[in-house]
Design an enzyme around this catalytic site. Sequence first.
Site, PDB file in Angstrom:
ATOM      1  N   HIS A  64       0.858  -1.185   0.000  1.00  0.00           N
ATOM      2  CA  HIS A  64       0.000   0.000   0.000  1.00  0.00           C
ATOM      3  C   HIS A  64       0.894   1.234   0.000  1.00  0.00           C
ATOM      4  O   HIS A  64       2.041   1.198   0.453  1.00  0.00           O
ATOM      5  CB  HIS A  64      -0.886   0.019   1.237  1.00  0.00           C
ATOM      6  N   GLU A  66       0.993   3.843   1.857  1.00  0.00           N
ATOM      7  CA  GLU A  66       1.503   4.230   3.172  1.00  0.00           C
ATOM      8  C   GLU A  66       2.669   3.354   3.602  1.00  0.00           C
ATOM      9  O   GLU A  66       3.689   3.858   4.089  1.00  0.00           O
ATOM     10  CB  GLU A  66       0.400   4.111   4.241  1.00  0.00           C
ATOM     11  N   CYS A  94      -6.158   1.919   5.883  1.00  0.00           N
ATOM     12  CA  CYS A  94      -6.810   0.687   6.335  1.00  0.00           C
ATOM     13  C   CYS A  94      -6.196   0.265   7.674  1.00  0.00           C
ATOM     14  O   CYS A  94      -5.253   0.896   8.166  1.00  0.00           O
ATOM     15  CB  CYS A  94      -6.626  -0.407   5.295  1.00  0.00           C
ATOM     16  N   CYS A  97      -2.359  -0.396   7.476  1.00  0.00           N
ATOM     17  CA  CYS A  97      -1.557   0.822   7.363  1.00  0.00           C
ATOM     18  C   CYS A  97      -1.627   1.657   8.639  1.00  0.00           C
ATOM     19  O   CYS A  97      -0.614   2.201   9.086  1.00  0.00           O
ATOM     20  CB  CYS A  97      -2.004   1.624   6.157  1.00  0.00           C
TER      21      CYS A  97
END
Length: 173
Positions: A64, A66, A94, A97
């Site tokens: 992801h 992040e 999410c 993260c």
Amino acid sequence: MIPICPENLSQAEQDAFWMSYAMDLAQKAEEAGEVPVGAVCVKDNQWVSEGFNAVIHQNDPTAHAEVLALRAAGQVIKNYRLIDLTLYVTLEPCSMCASALVHARVKRLVYGAKDLKTGAVDSVFQLTNSSLLNHKIESVQGVLEDKCSAQLSLFFKKRRDEKKREKQQLLPK
């Protein structure tokens, strides 16, 4: 090219500058066929690292925006503790993260669009400010929210339209 935020901006103006840059990164994700989410790590209003979604390209469910930005920041800072860092991201993180942000001891999180299905900062869970965890993160939501939301909505609309066209091509004529 590393972005340079002009000096003497208010915090809100700095937040908008860096979120705009995160949106540019999200565009790179979209161009690569990924969900358009971009993230940038900043310390003392200076660029530290960045990332954009790459789960498909890297065949990695943890890639992801992040997480990639945090990994790169750790390498730049030479520490797994990212104290005094601000992470800007176009979509509410999410649970994976958000947990990574807590474990990294990120000081501040700024995000654009809410994620009403999986957001773990304000929408579904509140992991970054949980009294059950050993670190809390100051968070600011809704910076360039309309633009971030539109970027994501347009991407998913295009994706739905493509799927519809593919189905129509398979139908007998």
